[in-house]
Design a protein around this motif. Structure first.
Motif, PDB file in Angstrom:
ATOM      1  N   PHE A 180     -34.884 -28.153 -29.491  1.00  0.00           N
ATOM      2  CA  PHE A 180     -36.059 -27.293 -29.644  1.00  0.00           C
ATOM      3  C   PHE A 180     -37.285 -28.019 -29.107  1.00  0.00           C
ATOM      4  N   PRO A 181     -38.094 -27.384 -28.258  1.00  0.00           N
ATOM      5  CA  PRO A 181     -39.283 -28.048 -27.703  1.00  0.00           C
ATOM      6  C   PRO A 181     -40.254 -28.483 -28.790  1.00  0.00           C
ATOM      7  N   VAL A 182     -40.830 -29.676 -28.619  1.00  0.00           N
ATOM      8  CA  VAL A 182     -41.776 -30.220 -29.584  1.00  0.00           C
ATOM      9  C   VAL A 182     -43.172 -30.337 -28.979  1.00  0.00           C
ATOM     10  N   THR A 183     -43.289 -31.064 -27.857  1.00  0.00           N
ATOM     11  CA  THR A 183     -44.595 -31.240 -27.218  1.00  0.00           C
ATOM     12  C   THR A 183     -44.388 -31.694 -25.786  1.00  0.00           C
ATOM     13  N   LEU A 184     -45.481 -31.847 -25.046  1.00  0.00           N
ATOM     14  CA  LEU A 184     -45.414 -32.352 -23.675  1.00  0.00           C
ATOM     15  C   LEU A 184     -46.612 -33.239 -23.398  1.00  0.00           C
ATOM     16  N   ASN A 185     -46.446 -34.115 -22.400  1.00  0.00           N
ATOM     17  CA  ASN A 185     -47.515 -35.018 -21.988  1.00  0.00           C
ATOM     18  C   ASN A 185     -47.543 -35.114 -20.475  1.00  0.00           C
ATOM     19  N   SER A 186     -48.726 -35.330 -19.937  1.00  0.00           N
ATOM     20  CA  SER A 186     -48.869 -35.582 -18.516  1.00  0.00           C
ATOM     21  C   SER A 186     -48.828 -37.078 -18.265  1.00  0.00           C
ATOM     22  N   TYR A 187     -48.124 -37.499 -17.203  1.00  0.00           N
ATOM     23  CA  TYR A 187     -48.054 -38.921 -16.893  1.00  0.00           C
ATOM     24  C   TYR A 187     -48.521 -39.243 -15.474  1.00  0.00           C
ATOM     25  N   GLY A 188     -49.294 -38.360 -14.888  1.00  0.00           N
ATOM     26  CA  GLY A 188     -49.869 -38.626 -13.569  1.00  0.00           C
ATOM     27  C   GLY A 188     -49.066 -38.019 -12.437  1.00  0.00           C
ATOM     28  N   ALA A 189     -47.754 -38.289 -12.420  1.00  0.00           N
ATOM     29  CA  ALA A 189     -46.891 -37.746 -11.368  1.00  0.00           C
ATOM     30  C   ALA A 189     -46.177 -36.485 -11.820  1.00  0.00           C
ATOM     31  N   GLY A 190     -46.537 -35.979 -12.992  1.00  0.00           N
ATOM     32  CA  GLY A 190     -45.878 -34.796 -13.515  1.00  0.00           C
ATOM     33  C   GLY A 190     -46.053 -34.720 -15.014  1.00  0.00           C
ATOM     34  N   VAL A 191     -45.110 -34.056 -15.676  1.00  0.00           N
ATOM     35  CA  VAL A 191     -45.163 -33.900 -17.125  1.00  0.00           C
ATOM     36  C   VAL A 191     -43.809 -34.266 -17.724  1.00  0.00           C
ATOM     37  N   ILE A 192     -43.829 -34.669 -18.984  1.00  0.00           N
ATOM     38  CA  ILE A 192     -42.619 -34.951 -19.746  1.00  0.00           C
ATOM     39  C   ILE A 192     -42.619 -34.070 -20.981  1.00  0.00           C
TER      40      ILE A 192
END
Length: 219
Positions: A180-192
């Protein structure tokens, strides 16, 4: 006036500021931070962020029923938005894109603070994500996560999520990674994207598909 500051270390409140009386005299516990203008019902839901914009940094505090901004020039709090009561433990996510600050919480949805008008309101636009869990700004796009898909906006336009080649689009999460999706973060070259079962990485390509999605081995 009746207190002998040399004989007490109790905490007192003076002129709306937290001051600790010590043997060396009064000392502010929280620097020059004033108390917020109303009581906090659930302190465990408090979150503070500092967002860098073009001209300066903006400091916001999220409570269980409002968004407050600390104004350094005025030395006081400004109420940015009044919210429905938040009783869930989800954290706020946020981002700045092209003159607009975006805030997101599953209980509230996505809010936009236009820096020209200083008006904070629910995000309006075309093809907006339904019941978003979290957002991030990545490579000039607003990326939003829901319980089923991750979707991203047009370049430099967080209000337009209409799918188009090289612009906005969406990816179903269950087809790439379990959980189940929890959260996301940007890391400069994309997202996780973090789920209860693994990680999904979106690499920004800038071509027709915009992002290339791959699951990350977490074993």
């Amino acid at each position: 006036p009746a207190l002998d500051i040399r004989r007490t270390n109790r905490l007192f409140l003076m002129n709306g500021r937290n001051v600790a009386f010590t043997a060396a005299g009064p000392k502010s516990v929280y620097g020059n931070r004033l108390l917020i203008p109303h009581p906090i019902l659930n302190p465990q839901h408090i979150q503070g962020v500092r967002i860098r914009v073009r001209s300066s940094d903006r400091v916001f505090t999220f409570t269980n029923d409002s968004i407050l901004e600390w104004n350094e020039n005025k030395g006081s709090w400004v109420t940015v938005a009044i919210l429905p009561l938040i009783t869930t433990a989800y954290r706020w996510t946020y981002g700045y894109l092209n003159g607009v600050i975006y805030f997101c919480h599953p209980r509230v949805g996505i809010l936009e603070l236009d820096l020209e008008t200083e008006i904070c309101q629910p995000l309006t636009g075309v093809g907006l994500p339904v019941q978003p869990l979290a957002i991030a700004v990545d490579n000039g796009r607003l990326v939003a996560l829901t319980d089923q898909v991750v979707t991203w906006s047009w370049q430099s336009n967080g209000r337009n999520f209409t799918p188009a080649l090289g612009e906005a689009g969406a990816q179903k999460i269950a087809s790439r990674v379990s959980g189940f999706p929890v959260t996301l973060n940007s890391y400069g070259a994309g997202v996780i994207i973090f789920t209860t079962g693994g990680l999904l990485r979106g690499e920004f390509t800038g071509d027709q598909e915009t992002y290339r999605w791959r699951s990350v081995n977490t074993e």
